[in-house]
Design a protein around this motif. Sequence first.
Motif, short mmCIF file in Angstrom:
data_model
loop_
_atom_site.label_atom_id
_atom_site.label_comp_id
_atom_site.label_asym_id
_atom_site.label_seq_id
_atom_site.Cartn_x
_atom_site.Cartn_y
_atom_site.Cartn_z
N VAL A 31 10.00 13.48 4.36
CA VAL A 31 10.33 12.63 3.22
C VAL A 31 9.65 11.27 3.34
CG1 VAL A 31 12.20 11.41 2.06
CG2 VAL A 31 12.51 13.78 2.74
N SER A 32 9.64 10.72 4.57
CA SER A 32 9.02 9.41 4.78
C SER A 32 7.52 9.47 4.53
CB SER A 32 9.30 8.92 6.21
OG SER A 32 10.68 8.78 6.43
N SER A 33 6.89 10.57 4.95
CA SER A 33 5.44 10.71 4.72
C SER A 33 5.13 10.79 3.23
CB SER A 33 4.92 11.95 5.44
OG SER A 33 5.14 11.85 6.83
N ILE A 34 5.91 11.61 2.53
CA ILE A 34 5.70 11.73 1.09
C ILE A 34 5.93 10.38 0.41
CG2 ILE A 34 6.56 12.81 -1.02
CD1 ILE A 34 7.24 15.28 0.69
N TYR A 35 6.98 9.73 0.80
CA TYR A 35 7.32 8.43 0.22
C TYR A 35 6.23 7.40 0.51
CZ TYR A 35 10.03 4.24 -0.85
OH TYR A 35 10.47 3.05 -1.36
N TYR A 36 5.67 7.48 1.72
CA TYR A 36 4.61 6.55 2.14
C TYR A 36 3.42 6.63 1.19
CZ TYR A 36 0.89 4.65 5.11
OH TYR A 36 -0.16 3.94 5.57
N PHE A 37 2.91 7.85 0.99
CA PHE A 37 1.71 8.01 0.16
C PHE A 37 2.02 7.76 -1.32
CE2 PHE A 37 0.64 10.58 3.94
CZ PHE A 37 -0.55 9.96 4.28
N LYS A 38 3.21 8.16 -1.74
CA LYS A 38 3.57 7.95 -3.13
C LYS A 38 3.71 6.45 -3.43
CE LYS A 38 6.82 9.42 -6.70
NZ LYS A 38 8.01 10.25 -7.00
N MET A 39 4.35 5.71 -2.53
CA MET A 39 4.52 4.29 -2.72
C MET A 39 3.17 3.56 -2.73
SD MET A 39 7.51 3.17 -3.34
CE MET A 39 7.18 1.47 -3.00
N LYS A 40 2.25 4.02 -1.91
CA LYS A 40 0.92 3.41 -1.88
C LYS A 40 0.23 3.55 -3.22
CE LYS A 40 -3.44 3.44 0.70
NZ LYS A 40 -4.20 4.06 1.79
N SER A 41 0.31 4.78 -3.79
CA SER A 41 -0.32 5.01 -5.09
C SER A 41 0.39 4.24 -6.20
CB SER A 41 -0.29 6.51 -5.39
OG SER A 41 -0.78 6.76 -6.69
N MET A 42 1.72 4.28 -6.17
CA MET A 42 2.49 3.60 -7.21
C MET A 42 2.28 2.09 -7.16
SD MET A 42 6.11 5.66 -7.18
CE MET A 42 6.84 4.45 -8.25
N ASN A 43 2.17 1.55 -5.95
CA ASN A 43 2.03 0.10 -5.83
C ASN A 43 0.70 -0.36 -6.40
OD1 ASN A 43 1.34 -2.45 -3.84
ND2 ASN A 43 3.52 -2.28 -4.32
N GLU A 44 -0.36 0.40 -6.13
CA GLU A 44 -1.67 0.03 -6.68
C GLU A 44 -1.67 0.14 -8.20
OE1 GLU A 44 -4.72 2.24 -4.78
OE2 GLU A 44 -4.54 1.20 -2.86
N LYS A 45 -1.02 1.21 -8.74
CA LYS A 45 -0.94 1.35 -10.19
C LYS A 45 -0.15 0.20 -10.81
CE LYS A 45 -1.31 6.41 -10.41
NZ LYS A 45 -0.61 7.66 -10.77
N GLU A 46 0.91 -0.19 -10.11
CA GLU A 46 1.73 -1.29 -10.61
C GLU A 46 0.94 -2.60 -10.64
OE1 GLU A 46 5.95 -3.57 -9.57
OE2 GLU A 46 5.35 -1.78 -8.47
N ILE A 47 0.12 -2.82 -9.62
CA ILE A 47 -0.69 -4.04 -9.59
C ILE A 47 -1.71 -4.03 -10.72
CG2 ILE A 47 -2.40 -5.32 -8.25
CD1 ILE A 47 -0.89 -4.50 -5.73
N HIS A 48 -2.36 -2.84 -10.94
CA HIS A 48 -3.31 -2.74 -12.06
C HIS A 48 -2.61 -3.02 -13.39
CE1 HIS A 48 -6.73 -1.56 -9.74
NE2 HIS A 48 -6.20 -0.42 -9.34
N SER A 49 -1.42 -2.44 -13.56
CA SER A 49 -0.65 -2.65 -14.79
C SER A 49 -0.30 -4.12 -14.97
CB SER A 49 0.62 -1.80 -14.78
OG SER A 49 1.41 -2.06 -15.90
N LYS A 50 0.09 -4.77 -13.88
CA LYS A 50 0.45 -6.18 -13.93
C LYS A 50 -0.77 -7.03 -14.30
CE LYS A 50 2.77 -9.98 -13.22
NZ LYS A 50 3.75 -10.47 -14.22
N MET A 51 -1.91 -6.73 -13.71
CA MET A 51 -3.12 -7.50 -14.00
C MET A 51 -3.54 -7.32 -15.46
SD MET A 51 -3.81 -9.07 -11.19
CE MET A 51 -5.48 -9.64 -11.50
N GLN A 52 -3.41 -6.08 -16.00
CA GLN A 52 -3.75 -5.84 -17.40
C GLN A 52 -2.79 -6.59 -18.32
OE1 GLN A 52 -4.13 -1.36 -16.52
NE2 GLN A 52 -5.34 -1.61 -18.37
#
Length: 781
Positions: A38-59
């Motif tokens: 679960v931690s591994s899945i959460y790790y990679f998912k959070m990494k992807s989500m965080n970058e998407k969130e930053i892109h969304s925030k910048m837009q």
Amino acid sequence: MRKSKALFETLKGLNMKYRFFFKILSYFLLLLIPLSAVSSIYYFKMKSMNEKEIHSKMQKDIASISSGVDLYLRTIQENHYNLLQDNTVHAYLYKEEAISLEERVKLYDINRVLMRTGSIVFPYVQDVFLYVDDKRVYSGNGTDDFDLFFTKFHPLEQYPASFWRSKMAENKKYELLQPTAYTDGRMVLPVVNKQLVNGEYATVVSLLSLNSINMIFEQNSYINATNYFVFDQQDTLIHSFAADKKAHLQETADQAAAYIKNNEIDLSKGFDFIKLGREEGYLYYEMSDASGWKFVSYTPAGEISNPASRLIQFIFIIFLAIFVLTVLLAVWLSIRIYSPIRKLSALIEDLKDEDGQESFSDGHLENSEVHRIGSGLRQLADGKKYYQSKFQNVSHQYMEQALLHLLKGQYKGETGDLEQYLRENYNFEGKTYMCCVVQFHFYDAFYKEIQDVERFNILSKLRNVIAGLIQPHMKAAVMEYNTELYACMMDGAERARLEKVLQGLYDTFSSDIHYYQLLIGAGCVHDSITGARASFDEAFAAIERMFDKAGSHIVYAGEADVKKHYYYSFHDERQLINFLQTGQEEELYEKLHSIMDLNRKQGVSSGVMQQLYAALRSTAVKFAYDKQLILELDQNFTKEVGKHELNKLKSFFSQVLVRNQEKVREESKQEQLAEQIIKYVDEHLTEDLYLERIAEQMDVSAKYISKIFKEKTGTNLTDYIGLNRIKLARKLLVQTNLPIHEIGNQVGIYSRTTFLRTFKKWEGIAPVDYRQMHQGVEKSN
């Protein structure tokens, strides 16, 4: 060899002795497998989500910047329009040679209008000035000579007086110039509007401060290393900004400009991954609706990934700590569980030895206890699932929120669950429902005289106090709608008992009435729980009538004759009128649709929608009346409400828009005619001028030119001719020694009596007295 064999035997003995302990420990350690997954899945998912969130925030940031600058530009343009439509400006704004002595005294009124106009946009506009010729410039600070204004008093580095003089010959109604340095060195962006005033094109300029635009950039800057650029429609750099003062802004700006010119920008995508020089990064962009500018931000790729990396590192550290703690906890729990079981087994063995019975082996103990523990855990797990399921279905907090959603018209679930909840928790019978609202409008004394902690305690307990006063007498569910409004759903209500309960509630709170205004509203009784929303709306509408009245009140919806209302604000009406005025047909239709959609979403009834259609139609009729437009009216317009009627409404607005545009075109022709009349009069002023002669030259009737000239200039044509002749006569009286009758002949008034009467009418004194007074002053000077 013997030592190895002895060690093996020792380990084997320990394994046999503590087999059950190791088995318990292994069960706990097995929990690490799903935890790791679960931690591994959460790790990679959070990494992807965080970058998407930053892109969304910048837009969103670059979109917010574009909207903020657009708001400034639209406000300035509307301010210009209102200025040039002002009655004072139309009364006194003329070219230098057309201004009379009386009008010169009142020219300061234009400065006051400009001062008022500048105060509206003061936070972000450096200065506002206006000119109609190359003689004078009007501003909020006064009226200055044209050349002195632009060279000495208010110089603009890139735009000298010659530039603004050339602007008078251009026909651009709206223009955004390149930024330039102002008087004190601050950078400004000139916003220019032109409009015909009194037959001449007036130019109004607002100097938009780039510091105010920088503040928008700074307020919306999510990452400090981001650079911001503004490009015009030709992809020319207008302005750049960097929160980090050490950034190589100019170099990055040049590279970004080159990229935009050489590459096709997909505005729908919102951002691109690019390489500027040796550095890779993300380019975010947004197109301005008001100016057509491109707002661009560039953020290095490392700045995007760093926040995500730091978050991921933090998550990894937490996971590692949890992993270690889990291992330690597994060992500790295994010892805690095994120790009492082992003691119990020893006690059982002692008892068996005393009775001469066979002792339990470790394996026997293991099988029996594991079975018992496993059975108990299964029972606990099953029980936990059962009670969790039941708790989720009947959770008081959840159901209370569901009831609030019902009152707001947002509840989409089954009403049966709500009815069951009310029966089980408040003993509702479910036959009839009604709602009351309790509204507190806290005065300033509440916040000044009561300390924060005590005030917090009061607000946190208000709901319980209201419930404590109502529930002993009536079946009621009290809910906190917001910090100042409380909703009370009741299981029907007898009027006498309801009045007694509400009066008791009012009396309880009346002792502190100097801290707040208390409004209590009661809706009507309805037959189903879905009617509770209507009762709530009725109760709230009842107290809305009391918001502007002093004191506290108890209001009953039946007595207050409460009716539902539609949503159509004064701001909406002004927008529709502006769209009609400017001929923006698409924006007009879009606004009509948005008003209709808002009212449908708010659940406005068919009858009230008819009232809304009538109000919208009334807006168009009012505009047409103000503009003196002739319309074809349909008396059965709001007989039905539906798509067909919306089309009729759009058709009616379209009729008004077309008629207004036709009138604007007609008025433009009339303004041209007025300009031709002025030119002809000025060229033939010394000749025998009369209405019929001028009408013959213009190829229209004398009555028509008299009417048009009066409407467009505010002055009678005969008065205009007389005033200009007297101005010429004043000049001849002072500068020559010609006889009075000769001066009358030279200005086109051949009768001495008529000349004397006309001169005294305009100047208040006889021509001889005027000559003596002004020639004496000239000699003394």
